[in-house]
Write an enzyme that holds these catalytic residues in place. Structure first.
Site, PDB file in Angstrom:
ATOM      1  N   ASP A  11       0.847  -1.198   0.000  1.00 38.84           N
ATOM      2  CA  ASP A  11       0.000   0.000   0.000  1.00 38.84           C
ATOM      3  C   ASP A  11       0.885   1.252   0.000  1.00 38.84           C
ATOM      4  OD1 ASP A  11       0.914  -0.493   2.609  1.00 38.84           O
ATOM      5  OD2 ASP A  11      -0.868   0.395   3.545  1.00 38.84           O
ATOM      6  N   ASN A  40      -2.315   2.781   3.641  1.00 40.54           N
ATOM      7  CA  ASN A  40      -1.728   4.080   3.936  1.00 40.54           C
ATOM      8  C   ASN A  40      -2.520   5.209   3.289  1.00 40.54           C
ATOM      9  OD1 ASN A  40       0.513   3.248   5.519  1.00 40.54           O
ATOM     10  ND2 ASN A  40       1.606   2.630   3.673  1.00 40.54           N
ATOM     11  N   THR A 126       2.626  -6.123   2.983  1.00 39.07           N
ATOM     12  CA  THR A 126       3.189  -5.039   3.779  1.00 39.07           C
ATOM     13  C   THR A 126       2.159  -3.952   4.081  1.00 39.07           C
ATOM     14  OG1 THR A 126       3.994  -3.893   1.785  1.00 39.07           O
ATOM     15  CG2 THR A 126       5.500  -5.458   2.866  1.00 39.07           C
ATOM     16  N   PHE A 167      -0.759  -0.449  12.807  1.00 38.98           N
ATOM     17  CA  PHE A 167      -1.684   0.059  11.793  1.00 38.98           C
ATOM     18  C   PHE A 167      -2.198  -1.028  10.854  1.00 38.98           C
ATOM     19  CE2 PHE A 167      -2.588   1.614   7.552  1.00 38.98           C
ATOM     20  CZ  PHE A 167      -3.498   2.628   7.791  1.00 38.98           C
ATOM     21  N   HIS A 241       9.804   0.122   7.771  1.00 39.22           N
ATOM     22  CA  HIS A 241       9.264  -1.164   8.197  1.00 39.22           C
ATOM     23  C   HIS A 241       9.301  -2.238   7.106  1.00 39.22           C
ATOM     24  CE1 HIS A 241       7.530   1.151  11.563  1.00 39.22           C
ATOM     25  NE2 HIS A 241       7.138   2.012  10.647  1.00 39.22           N
TER      26      HIS A 241
END
Length: 321
Positions: A11, A40, A126, A167, A241
């Site tokens: 994303d 995101n 991810t 998140f 990340h």
């Protein structure tokens, strides 16, 4: 050594962009599909960002498909505080040079997994896990054919969306629950690990010194990411990340893992989306997840910078020819 075939479900997102570059630039990885999921930012924005990163890096031969525009059952959440209104604020995004695969991301995942032998494909989500859950539901046989799922999400000590929840998991807890509950090997690359992957100024300078349009693009990605993380989460250097998942697959020595039972809290008033992690036997459940705990940060950045250098050289060679 045969490269590991990877489907990157993302994303983009600044750190997703870094994951795309590492997956495309490390010779130990063969990127066979890119799928996008709202996370995101909205699906339209993150898909456009994925195409822009592909254009910047010369990723021309990998199908890109758009997927879920929101979570399975909950209200969509996005992260403009960290990633901006476009989802990839900071650099000037190049115009996409290719079109989207007409298939839904879940269908591309299914088709790719089923077209390969069992154990050939690693799924690397991810972002929120919606596309993976949809693919599992639509074609349950992929669970026994996928080699492993290496996901960026969760944590065993903290959250970042809430005190309890990271998140990507908080964005679609039901999808995450399905993935952790699936009968396939799962590796959780969570905040406890990824917060060790900080893009300090010395790292940014090493990337700048590559001296290519792509490295300049990455420097601008990290410039914005540094500013937003400092403002909203107090980090002096931002943690990148998502490429930690790719690094683990390319070189297992980069990341230390420990087995645990992991599940996702769905009903807690204050803890929805928490990845409940039992390294012992408190719940009497078999361990179902490898949990990433320690990052070899120097090795991680060496391989990431080398991947950017490799892609830069390939782009310059293509331009010269």
């Amino acid at each position: 050594m045969t490269p590991q075939k990877v489907i990157l479900d993302c994303d983009p997102g600044h750190d997703d962009a870094m994951a795309l570059l590492l997956a495309a630039g490390d010779p130990r990885i063969e990127l066979v599909a890119i799928t996008t999921c709202a996370g995101n930012q909205t699906l339209e924005k993150v898909t456009r960002n994925a195409l822009a990163v592909c254009a910047a890096a010369g990723i021309d031969d990998v199908p890109v498909a758009a997927g879920a525009a929101g979570p399975l059952v909950r209200t969509q959440m996005v992260a403009p505080d960290i990633h901006g209104e476009s989802g990839l604020d900071g650099p000037v995004l190049p115009a996409p040079t290719r079109s989207i695969d007409p298939r839904h991301a879940a269908q591309l995942i299914i088709d790719t997994v089923m077209a390969h032998e069992p154990g050939e494909i690693v799924l690397v989500p991810t972002g929120p896990l919606t596309n993976i859950a949809l693919a599992m539901r639509q074609e349950p046989r992929i669970v026994e054919r996928v080699k492993r799922v290496v996901l960026m999400g969760g944590a065993y000590t903290r959250g970042n969306r809430t005190p309890a929840a990271e998140f990507n998991i908080a964005a679609d807890p039901e999808a995450a629950y399905a993935v952790f509950d699936g009968a396939w090997p799962v590796t959780m690359v969570g905040l406890d690990l990824t917060h060790q992957a900080t893009a300090t100024q010395d790292v940014v300078e090493r990337i700048r010194q590559i001296g290519s349009p792509l490295s300049d693009f990455v420097v601008e990605v990290l410039r914005f990411f540094t500013s937003s993380y400092k403002e909203h989460q107090g980090f002096d250097a931002p943690p990148v990340h998502d490429p930690c998942c790719i690094a683990l697959i390319a070189d297992p020595e980069v990341v230390t893992t420990e087995d645990a039972f992991v599940t996702v809290e769905l009903t807690g008033t204050w803890t929805s989306g928490m990845t409940v992690t039992d390294f012992g036997n408190a719940y009497g459940r078999d361990h179902n997840t490898q949990v990433a705990t320690v990052l070899d940060r120097d090795r991680f950045w060496d391989m990431t910078i080398e991947a950017i250098r490799t892609l830069s050289t390939a782009r310059q060679g293509g331009a010269a020819s």
